[in-house]
Design an enzyme around this catalytic site. Structure first.
Site, PDB file in Angstrom:
ATOM      1  NE  ARG A  58      18.041  31.286  43.683  1.00  0.00           N
ATOM      2  CZ  ARG A  58      18.195  30.044  44.072  1.00  0.00           C
ATOM      3  NH1 ARG A  58      17.200  29.417  44.648  1.00  0.00           N
ATOM      4  NH2 ARG A  58      19.345  29.426  43.886  1.00  0.00           N
TER       5      ARG A  58
ATOM      6  CE  LYS B  13      29.429  15.713  51.971  1.00  0.00           C
ATOM      7  NZ  LYS B  13      28.208  15.308  51.251  1.00  0.00           N
TER       8      LYS B  13
ATOM      9  N   GLY C  89      24.847  30.182  46.258  1.00  0.00           N
ATOM     10  CA  GLY C  89      24.751  29.361  47.463  1.00  0.00           C
ATOM     11  C   GLY C  89      25.066  30.129  48.732  1.00  0.00           C
TER      12      GLY C  89
ATOM     13  N   GLY D 211      24.293  25.561  42.758  1.00  0.00           N
ATOM     14  CA  GLY D 211      24.611  24.314  42.052  1.00  0.00           C
ATOM     15  C   GLY D 211      24.947  24.561  40.597  1.00  0.00           C
TER      16      GLY D 211
HETATM   17  P1  AMP Z   1      28.726  24.173  50.982  1.00  0.00           P
HETATM   18  O1  AMP Z   1      27.272  23.876  50.832  1.00  0.00           O
HETATM   19  O2  AMP Z   1      29.614  23.036  50.630  1.00  0.00           O
HETATM   20  O3  AMP Z   1      29.131  25.478  50.345  1.00  0.00           O
HETATM   21  O4  AMP Z   1      28.957  24.342  52.545  1.00  0.00           O
HETATM   22  C1  AMP Z   1      28.367  25.348  53.293  1.00  0.00           C
HETATM   23  C2  AMP Z   1      28.349  24.911  54.721  1.00  0.00           C
HETATM   24  O5  AMP Z   1      29.671  24.654  55.148  1.00  0.00           O
HETATM   25  C3  AMP Z   1      27.786  25.962  55.651  1.00  0.00           C
HETATM   26  O6  AMP Z   1      26.569  25.528  56.170  1.00  0.00           O
HETATM   27  C4  AMP Z   1      28.866  26.060  56.738  1.00  0.00           C
HETATM   28  O7  AMP Z   1      28.331  26.071  58.032  1.00  0.00           O
HETATM   29  C5  AMP Z   1      29.670  24.809  56.532  1.00  0.00           C
HETATM   30  N1  AMP Z   1      31.017  24.948  57.065  1.00  0.00           N
HETATM   31  C6  AMP Z   1      31.919  25.891  56.767  1.00  0.00           C
HETATM   32  N2  AMP Z   1      33.023  25.748  57.528  1.00  0.00           N
HETATM   33  C7  AMP Z   1      32.803  24.685  58.343  1.00  0.00           C
HETATM   34  C8  AMP Z   1      33.571  24.060  59.349  1.00  0.00           C
HETATM   35  N3  AMP Z   1      34.756  24.520  59.680  1.00  0.00           N
HETATM   36  N4  AMP Z   1      33.041  22.990  59.963  1.00  0.00           N
HETATM   37  C9  AMP Z   1      31.814  22.544  59.609  1.00  0.00           C
HETATM   38  N5  AMP Z   1      31.043  23.093  58.677  1.00  0.00           N
HETATM   39  C10 AMP Z   1      31.527  24.157  58.030  1.00  0.00           C
END
Ligand code: AMP
Length: 396
Positions: free
Chosen positions: A37, A201, A353, A376
């Site tokens: 950044r 999520k 991210g 974000g």
């Molecule tokens: P996000 O912030 O929604 O982009 O999610 C990123 C996070 O998703 C990271 O910390 C990953 O460890 C988690 N993640 C990815 N795949 C999995 C999985 N199969 N089970 C649990 N967490 C996951």
């Protein structure tokens, strides 16, 4: 189309220019562990210094919630910036961010000199877009420049409020570049256009899925969010991450993609574990996950399946890791996608991210067309939302 004025559209010589940067960098034991950044902000800062502006930088770091926290001081950033710019970046650390000493420091700036204010979130008004702090910030300068793409989706004093008290408010080069790449990818992508979504999520990415389905030729879904989609298709998912209240939504999206003739690819095998730890992975034979196990990463067949589609893509947008890449035994899927994107002849855009962190961590950042500095903010942009920090700037 990017229709905001930039620093190039205004006279900056001898002017006091307040630049909102995104210096929200990760610190480990007080040391900057990823300076992407800071590097992203350099073109605008260098331009202004060369044009003989009096440059006043500001940024937030972390979430001090209106309180002074030494661990979230921007001092390490001031030091690193001084090295990178090869000139002293003046800095006074005060809890109130702006006081008489800071004003004096700014008054004494010579054309071409640079100062940095302390963490704007030490002031409780910052995140509330409070008028008093907005006015104080504006009173320091003649011109406002927003170059903090990472916080452009937030209406705070230093991103939006300040523009109400400074008539000239323009964009820096980083915001211009971010919107060019993200905007062109979404509005007029070279086809085939493939989006890859991963991460934890589904609920975080609902609007992105909705919006991208109108634009892409194919959508790849991996990572934690894929199990909700697999469940919607009737596969067993064991103890994997799932959002029960989104299963119906996932089913609808699968049907919608079908109706629109958009390929929607989900994992066809997995790396699984009994515990959420860096265990020795077990590979499944198909898309089902047995009871007592959870999906941690995509499997080898899935890597091949996703890669085959990506080889024919001309534009790829990626947001979210394919597995728990923080664990060395479960970073294979994320690594393989990063490597594939590094090798293909396509416009490759990494939406900030965790996927940006993964690409950098794995050493592929040079090979990508664009890595967004805002997780974000890029997600909200991809949802089709207006970013308030950009909206507030002067139109061309
Ligand atoms: P996000 O912030 O929604 O982009 O999610 C990123 C996070 O998703 C990271 O910390 C990953 O460890 C988690 N993640 C990815 N795949 C999995 C999985 N199969 N089970 C649990 N967490 C996951």
């Amino acid at each position: 189309m990017f229709n905001k004025k930039t620093v190039k559209d205004v006279e900056v010589e001898n002017k006091k220019v307040l630049v909102r940067c995104d210096f929200n960098v990760p610190l480990v034991d007080g040391k900057i562990s990823d300076e992407t950044r800071i590097l992203g902000a350099l073109p605008t800062i260098k331009y202004l210094a060369e044009k003989k502006s009096k440059v006043i930088l500001c940024s937030h770091m972390g979430k001090p919630k209106g309180e002074y926290k030494l661990s979230l001081s921007l001092k390490p950033v001031a030091e690193r910036l001084s090295e990178l710019l090869n000139q002293e970046v003046k800095f006074i650390s005060v809890p109130e961010v702006i006081n008489d000493d800071v004003r004096k420091m700014i008054e004494s700036l010579q054309p071409g000199q640079v100062a940095l204010l302390e963490n704007t979130r030490f002031r409780v008004e910052e995140t509330k877009n409070g008028e008093v702090f907005s006015k104080e910030l504006a009173s320091l300068a003649d011109i406002f420049v927003n170059d903090a793409f990472g916080t452009a989706h937030r209406a705070h004093s230093s991103t939006v409020g300040v523009t109400e008290f400074l008539e000239t408010a323009v964009s820096g080069f980083l915001i211009e570049k971010e919107l060019k790449f993200l905007g062109e990818a979404v509005e007029k992508p070279e086809k085939p256009f493939v989006a890859i979504l991963g991460g934890a999520k589904v609920s975080d990415k609902i609007s992105v899925i909705d919006n991208l389905l109108q634009k892409v030729d194919a959508l790849i879904i991996g990572g934690g969010m894929s199990y909700t989609f697999l469940k919607a298709q009737g596969y067993s998912i064991g103890n994997s991450l799932v959002e029960e209240d989104k299963v119906v939504y996932a089913k609808k999206m699968i049907e919608k993609a079908n109706e629109m003739g958009i390929e929607l690819l989900l994992p066809i095998d997995h790396r699984i574990s009994k515990e959420f730890k860096n265990t020795d992975p077990t590979l499944t034979k198909d898309a089902n996950i047995p009871d007592g196990f959870m999906g941690m990463d995509i499997g080898d067949m899935t890597i091949g399946f996703f890669e085959e589609l990506l080889l024919s893509a001309k534009t790829v947008l990626w947001n979210g890791p394919m597995g728990v890449f923080e664990f060395s035994n479960y970073n294979k899927g994320t690594y393989a996608i990063a490597q594939t994107l590094a090798n293909i002849k396509a416009i490759t855009i990494i939406g900030g991210g965790d996927s940006a962190a993964a690409v950098t961590q794995l050493g592929f950042s040079e090979e990508m067309t664009h890595i967004s500095t805002g997780g974000g903010a890029s997600l909200e942009f991809l949802e089709g939302k207006v970013l308030p920090g950009i909206e507030a700037l002067n139109d061309k």
